[in-house]
Design a protein around this motif. Structure first.
Motif, short mmCIF file in Angstrom:
data_model
loop_
_atom_site.label_atom_id
_atom_site.label_comp_id
_atom_site.label_asym_id
_atom_site.label_seq_id
_atom_site.Cartn_x
_atom_site.Cartn_y
_atom_site.Cartn_z
N THR A 227 0.84 -1.20 0.00
CA THR A 227 0.00 0.00 0.00
C THR A 227 0.88 1.24 0.00
OG1 THR A 227 -1.61 -1.23 1.31
CG2 THR A 227 -1.89 1.16 1.19
N ASP A 228 0.48 2.26 -0.81
CA ASP A 228 1.30 3.47 -0.83
C ASP A 228 1.19 4.20 0.49
OD1 ASP A 228 -0.76 5.66 -0.87
OD2 ASP A 228 -1.31 4.72 -2.76
N GLN B 2 -2.18 6.11 1.52
CA GLN B 2 -3.30 5.19 1.78
C GLN B 2 -3.04 4.40 3.05
OE1 GLN B 2 -4.05 2.46 -1.44
NE2 GLN B 2 -5.77 1.47 -0.41
N TYR B 3 -1.80 3.97 3.25
CA TYR B 3 -1.49 3.20 4.44
C TYR B 3 -1.69 4.03 5.71
CZ TYR B 3 1.14 0.92 8.10
OH TYR B 3 1.49 0.36 9.29
N GLN C 188 -5.35 4.31 6.55
CA GLN C 188 -5.87 3.09 7.16
C GLN C 188 -5.38 2.96 8.60
OE1 GLN C 188 -4.45 0.04 4.53
NE2 GLN C 188 -6.06 0.37 3.01
N LEU D 8 -2.52 -4.52 10.11
CA LEU D 8 -2.19 -3.61 9.00
C LEU D 8 -0.68 -3.40 8.91
CD1 LEU D 8 -4.93 -0.85 9.41
CD2 LEU D 8 -4.61 -2.28 7.38
N GLU E 27 1.45 -6.56 7.86
CA GLU E 27 1.28 -6.84 6.43
C GLU E 27 2.09 -5.86 5.58
OE1 GLU E 27 -2.29 -7.16 3.05
OE2 GLU E 27 -2.77 -6.74 5.16
N GLN E 28 2.09 -4.58 5.97
CA GLN E 28 2.84 -3.58 5.23
C GLN E 28 4.34 -3.81 5.34
OE1 GLN E 28 1.65 -1.68 3.10
NE2 GLN E 28 2.80 0.22 2.88
#
Length: 253
Positions: free
Chosen positions: A2-3, A6-7, A10, A23, A26-27
């Motif tokens: 995710t950029d 956006q990250y 979230q 989150l 995962e990133q």
């Protein structure tokens, strides 16, 4: 992956520690760091990190790794843990290799490195977060995927390190706003009576407000003190506030 924008959107909208951590892990995995340990203490002294039951610890390492590294106290002698306690910012684990060449390592530090090697914890970065007081400290260790060399991890960091640091800083700051019970889990009623104490209410006031007997209120306050391992109700209110367990909407944490 995710950029960044956006990250961060979230992340800042996460409503629980579990959602936040899912989150973030995962990133970080998308960048090649698949095993993380985040630790935070508010009760650091010159000789201790405080009671482990008061720590916030989140990890994606295996129980076999954490049983030795954390529960059996190997972290005490981990070079990167010591670096994090004395510094802010991000540091490549190549620092340990440089330290070994220039200053040498103690036998205890060598044992940590040998254990990490046996568990394929060989390359990564540590991010140490800036503290607002001498009593608090938080850091995260980002372990690269198995088979990745430190040079390869450094190459990823050279390209994405600035974004990764921002992501970890925001994750840490957001985590500080979310309820976290850990080993100090209050019941709903215990939180409720502490909240009223925090509002300046007496035991008799709380009994009337909650339709309870004063003795029952005192029982909940005593149990809250025992759960939080403190001597006074004022200390219990403070520690519950530290854990963001005061004035929350969830029925149970």
């Amino acid at each position: 992956m995710t950029d960044l924008g956006q990250y961060l959107e979230q992340l800042t909208n996460a409503r629980s520690v579990e959602e936040l951590w899912a989150l973030h892990t995962e990133q970080m995995q998308a960048y090649g760091f698949d095993r993380l340990i985040y630790g935070h203490t508010r009760y650091r002294t010159s000789s201790s990190l405080g009671d482990p039951q008061d720590w916030v610890v989140l990890t994606t390492h295996t129980p076999e790794y954490m049983d030795v590294f954390l529960d059996k106290g190997l972290y005490h002698d981990a070079p990167m843990v010591r670096w994090a306690l004395d510094n802010d910012g991000a540091c490549s684990w190549s620092w340990v290799r440089e330290k070994a060449q220039t200053e040498g390592l103690t036998p205890a530090e060598v044992r940590v490195l040998e254990f990490n090697k046996s568990m394929d914890v060989n390359a990564g970065y540590t991010v140490s977060f800036r503290s607002l007081s001498e009593r608090t400290k938080a850091a995260i260790a980002l372990t690269a995927k198995r088979g990745v060399t430190q040079e390869e991890a450094d190459a990823v960091w050279a390209q994405h390190g600035a974004d990764i640091v921002v992501m970890n800083n925001v994750m840490h700051l957001k985590l500080m706003t979310l309820p976290y019970a850990g080993a100090r889990r209050l019941t709903r009623r215990q939180r409720e009576v502490l909240q009223w104490v925090g509002d300046g209410k007496t035991t008799q006031d709380i009994a009337v407000l909650l339709n309870l007997k004063p003795a029952t209120v005192e029982k909940h306050l005593r149990l809250a003190r025992e759960t939080l391992d403190v001597q006074t109700t004022a200390q219990a209110v403070l520690k519950a506030a530290f854990y963001n367990q005061m004035f929350v909407f969830e029925a149970e944490l």
